[in-house]
Scaffold this active site. Structure first.
Site, PDB file in Angstrom:
ATOM      1  CG  ASN A   1     -10.826  -2.854  -8.483  1.00  0.00           C
ATOM      2  OD1 ASN A   1     -11.134  -2.329  -9.434  1.00  0.00           O
ATOM      3  ND2 ASN A   1      -9.984  -3.707  -8.491  1.00  0.00           N
TER       4      ASN A   1
ATOM      5  CB  CYS B   1      -7.707  -4.538  -5.719  1.00  0.00           C
ATOM      6  SG  CYS B   1      -9.016  -5.460  -6.004  1.00  0.00           S
ATOM      7  CG  HIS B   2      -5.768 -10.237  -6.844  1.00  0.00           C
ATOM      8  ND1 HIS B   2      -6.423  -9.626  -7.850  1.00  0.00           N
ATOM      9  CD2 HIS B   2      -4.583 -10.908  -7.468  1.00  0.00           C
ATOM     10  CE1 HIS B   2      -5.607  -9.997  -9.131  1.00  0.00           C
ATOM     11  NE2 HIS B   2      -4.831 -10.795  -8.765  1.00  0.00           N
TER      12      HIS B   2
ATOM     13  CE1 TYR C   1      -4.286  -1.524   0.419  1.00  0.00           C
ATOM     14  CE2 TYR C   1      -2.953  -3.220   1.665  1.00  0.00           C
ATOM     15  CZ  TYR C   1      -4.132  -2.854   0.972  1.00  0.00           C
ATOM     16  OH  TYR C   1      -4.873  -4.087   0.845  1.00  0.00           O
TER      17      TYR C   1
ATOM     18  CD  GLU D   1      -2.084 -12.814 -10.457  1.00  0.00           C
ATOM     19  OE1 GLU D   1      -1.286 -12.025 -10.109  1.00  0.00           O
ATOM     20  OE2 GLU D   1      -3.512 -12.363 -10.503  1.00  0.00           O
TER      21      GLU D   1
END
Length: 180
Positions: free
Chosen positions: A128, A136-137, A100, A163
């Site tokens: 989002n 956003c993850h 962040y 991912e």
């Protein structure tokens, strides 16, 4: 007028929303801020071309491919600040994470100001409206924890695992959630 259709993902139902031409929303069932600025007044319409493109994109994503975020028109509704954050989220590479704080520095730089609070960043990330598609993850806390996810921590973990993100590198509390 907004339109919707449901997509059955490996992580649950995702409701897609469109203005008829652009994809405006993608929310997991029960997600915090479901519907966002669109609200819940939409008509079901499964045959929109943008929905067919979004479903194809999501299918490929869940198959472990890396589809490009901008393969179809996106039109999330939000303030200029949130749009700045979402634009930067879109640039986070597949399989990588940013904090962040790092995102806040980029937003501040983009806006031409000296700093930006992580809290403000967290609020924009949480709102989002295009879950998964605008990734956003991929935003985590600087202390080594995963942080929140409007779609649920379990889904965030599953998306990061898909991912190939090295989750054992995160805090013990997140590893415990991962093993449940």
């Amino acid at each position: 007028m907004y339109y919707s259709t449901d997509y059955v993902s490996p992580l649950g139902i995702v409701t897609l929303a469109s203005d008829g031409r652009n994809l405006a929303g993608a929310w997991f069932e029960g997600q915090k801020y479901f519907g966002g600025a669109i609200g819940s007044q939409w008509e079901e319409k499964d045959d929109l071309p943008v929905f067919k493109m979004a479903v194809d994109w999501l299918d490929r994503y869940f198959q472990g491919q890396r589809p490009d975020i901008f393969e179809f028109p996106l039109a999330p509704i939000g303030t200029p600040f949130r749009h700045t954050v979402w634009k930067l989220l879109s640039r986070i590479p597949y399989g990588q994470v940013v904090t962040y704080g790092e995102l806040g520095k980029k937003v501040a730089e983009e806006m031409g100001i000296s700093s930006m609070s992580s809290q403000a960043i967290g609020g924009a990330v949480g709102h989002n409206p295009l879950s998964i598609i605008i990734p956003c993850h991929r935003v985590v806390c600087k202390d080594g924890s995963l942080g929140g996810y409007a779609g649920g921590t379990e889904r965030k973990i599953a998306l990061l695992q898909l991912e190939g993100v090295d989750l054992p590198a995160f805090h013990a509390s997140d590893r415990q959630t991962l093993q449940q």
